[in-house]
Design a protein around this motif. Sequence first.
Motif, PDB file in Angstrom:
ATOM      1  N   THR A 150       0.838  -1.186   0.000  1.00 45.41           N
ATOM      2  CA  THR A 150       0.000   0.000   0.000  1.00 45.41           C
ATOM      3  C   THR A 150       0.883   1.250   0.000  1.00 45.41           C
ATOM      4  N   PRO A 151       0.305   2.371  -0.415  1.00 40.95           N
ATOM      5  CA  PRO A 151       1.084   3.615  -0.399  1.00 40.95           C
ATOM      6  C   PRO A 151       1.600   3.966   1.003  1.00 40.95           C
ATOM      7  N   PHE A 152       0.837   3.646   1.996  1.00 32.64           N
ATOM      8  CA  PHE A 152       1.268   3.910   3.374  1.00 32.64           C
ATOM      9  C   PHE A 152       2.509   3.083   3.712  1.00 32.64           C
ATOM     10  N   GLU A 153       2.513   1.828   3.314  1.00 34.46           N
ATOM     11  CA  GLU A 153       3.660   0.960   3.575  1.00 34.46           C
ATOM     12  C   GLU A 153       4.889   1.426   2.810  1.00 34.46           C
ATOM     13  N   ILE A 154       4.712   1.938   1.609  1.00 38.48           N
ATOM     14  CA  ILE A 154       5.821   2.450   0.801  1.00 38.48           C
ATOM     15  C   ILE A 154       6.431   3.680   1.480  1.00 38.48           C
ATOM     16  N   VAL A 155       5.582   4.609   1.904  1.00 37.62           N
ATOM     17  CA  VAL A 155       6.052   5.817   2.590  1.00 37.62           C
ATOM     18  C   VAL A 155       6.771   5.439   3.878  1.00 37.62           C
ATOM     19  N   THR A 156       6.232   4.514   4.622  1.00 34.58           N
ATOM     20  CA  THR A 156       6.845   4.057   5.874  1.00 34.58           C
ATOM     21  C   THR A 156       8.210   3.423   5.600  1.00 34.58           C
ATOM     22  N   ALA A 157       8.309   2.633   4.565  1.00 32.17           N
ATOM     23  CA  ALA A 157       9.579   1.994   4.205  1.00 32.17           C
ATOM     24  C   ALA A 157      10.615   3.037   3.810  1.00 32.17           C
ATOM     25  N   ILE A 158      10.195   4.023   3.021  1.00 33.15           N
ATOM     26  CA  ILE A 158      11.111   5.097   2.601  1.00 33.15           C
ATOM     27  C   ILE A 158      11.577   5.892   3.823  1.00 33.15           C
ATOM     28  N   LEU A 159      10.649   6.233   4.703  1.00 38.38           N
ATOM     29  CA  LEU A 159      11.010   6.975   5.916  1.00 38.38           C
ATOM     30  C   LEU A 159      11.965   6.164   6.798  1.00 38.38           C
ATOM     31  N   ASN A 160      11.729   4.879   6.928  1.00 38.75           N
ATOM     32  CA  ASN A 160      12.637   4.022   7.706  1.00 38.75           C
ATOM     33  C   ASN A 160      14.028   3.983   7.077  1.00 38.75           C
ATOM     34  N   LEU A 161      14.076   3.888   5.764  1.00 38.61           N
ATOM     35  CA  LEU A 161      15.356   3.866   5.056  1.00 38.61           C
ATOM     36  C   LEU A 161      16.102   5.187   5.247  1.00 38.61           C
ATOM     37  N   LEU A 162      15.385   6.290   5.091  1.00 39.96           N
ATOM     38  CA  LEU A 162      15.992   7.608   5.310  1.00 39.96           C
ATOM     39  C   LEU A 162      16.487   7.747   6.749  1.00 39.96           C
ATOM     40  N   ALA A 163      15.704   7.264   7.687  1.00 37.18           N
ATOM     41  CA  ALA A 163      16.098   7.339   9.095  1.00 37.18           C
ATOM     42  C   ALA A 163      17.362   6.533   9.340  1.00 37.18           C
ATOM     43  N   LEU A 164      17.443   5.364   8.732  1.00 37.21           N
ATOM     44  CA  LEU A 164      18.631   4.528   8.902  1.00 37.21           C
ATOM     45  C   LEU A 164      19.887   5.193   8.328  1.00 37.21           C
ATOM     46  N   ILE A 165      19.720   5.953   7.283  1.00 37.57           N
ATOM     47  CA  ILE A 165      20.861   6.629   6.642  1.00 37.57           C
ATOM     48  C   ILE A 165      21.180   7.951   7.333  1.00 37.57           C
ATOM     49  N   LEU A 166      20.165   8.754   7.606  1.00 39.31           N
ATOM     50  CA  LEU A 166      20.384  10.109   8.114  1.00 39.31           C
ATOM     51  C   LEU A 166      20.724  10.179   9.607  1.00 39.31           C
ATOM     52  N   ILE A 167      20.141   9.349  10.425  1.00 35.28           N
ATOM     53  CA  ILE A 167      20.371   9.442  11.873  1.00 35.28           C
ATOM     54  C   ILE A 167      21.851   9.280  12.233  1.00 35.28           C
ATOM     55  N   PRO A 168      22.579   8.310  11.694  1.00 34.47           N
ATOM     56  CA  PRO A 168      24.010   8.230  12.027  1.00 34.47           C
ATOM     57  C   PRO A 168      24.804   9.449  11.553  1.00 34.47           C
ATOM     58  N   ILE A 169      24.445   9.960  10.384  1.00 36.44           N
ATOM     59  CA  ILE A 169      25.143  11.145   9.860  1.00 36.44           C
ATOM     60  C   ILE A 169      24.880  12.344  10.766  1.00 36.44           C
ATOM     61  N   ILE A 170      23.640  12.543  11.136  1.00 40.26           N
ATOM     62  CA  ILE A 170      23.280  13.658  12.028  1.00 40.26           C
ATOM     63  C   ILE A 170      23.947  13.485  13.382  1.00 40.26           C
ATOM     64  N   ALA A 171      23.999  12.266  13.886  1.00 44.47           N
ATOM     65  CA  ALA A 171      24.647  12.007  15.178  1.00 44.47           C
ATOM     66  C   ALA A 171      26.134  12.352  15.129  1.00 44.47           C
ATOM     67  N   VAL A 172      26.793  12.021  14.027  1.00 47.39           N
ATOM     68  CA  VAL A 172      28.214  12.342  13.874  1.00 47.39           C
ATOM     69  C   VAL A 172      28.414  13.858  13.814  1.00 47.39           C
ATOM     70  N   ILE A 173      27.575  14.540  13.067  1.00 46.40           N
ATOM     71  CA  ILE A 173      27.687  16.006  12.955  1.00 46.40           C
ATOM     72  C   ILE A 173      27.474  16.667  14.314  1.00 46.40           C
ATOM     73  N   ILE A 174      26.444  16.244  15.025  1.00 44.99           N
ATOM     74  CA  ILE A 174      26.171  16.807  16.354  1.00 44.99           C
ATOM     75  C   ILE A 174      27.318  16.480  17.319  1.00 44.99           C
ATOM     76  N   GLY A 175      27.800  15.251  17.277  1.00 45.84           N
ATOM     77  CA  GLY A 175      28.913  14.854  18.143  1.00 45.84           C
ATOM     78  C   GLY A 175      30.160  15.672  17.866  1.00 45.84           C
ATOM     79  N   GLN A 176      30.474  15.908  16.607  1.00 40.77           N
ATOM     80  CA  GLN A 176      31.641  16.710  16.242  1.00 40.77           C
ATOM     81  C   GLN A 176      31.474  18.154  16.720  1.00 40.77           C
TER      82      GLN A 176
END
Length: 182
Positions: A2-28
């Motif tokens: 469903t479109p909801f599942e697609i959006v959720t999957a994309i958001l999860n993928l983005l979260a998996l990629i962006l959260i570590p990058i943001i954490a490194v930037i904030i930590g630095q």
Amino acid sequence: MTPFEIVTAILNLLALILIPIIAVIIGQHLQNVSAKRKDKMDVFKTMMMNRIGWSVEGTRAMNIIDIVFSDDKNVRQAWSEYYHALCVKDPDEIQLKQMQQAQDKLLEKMAISLGYKDKITWETIQNPYVPKGMMEAMDQQQIIQKGQTELAKVAGAFAQMINTNAANQAPNRQEDNPHANT
């Protein structure tokens, strides 16, 4: 899917990629802020420890104030005033007092910059602990240094006098050798 599942999957993928990058930037960023504060604190502590005299460490600390406190115009202005007060050759008592006041004002501005506005007061800065024996040793060292300077002056004058006398008493080689012109 469903479109909801697609959006959720994309958001999860983005979260998996962006959260570590943001954490490194904030930590630095937090490490940079911490390092800058540590540098400021090191300069402040060194200057507080050297309120009653000079040392190599104190001189080094003063020479990096413009770098370490580059983001604080009040500290840099106080440092400029203290620096100009220090540049007086053979200061008299009034100028020595002005130097001390300029140093105290600089320390006060540094304390404020570090967040110690109400904790490190003007009175705290102006009243360093100085053991009597230490002051006596410093005074004795100053007397010894003045004596060495005077002794060096006398020795220099004596050496110059001996060289002058030796030059005046040296025989002229042509006068001593009657066959020099023949």
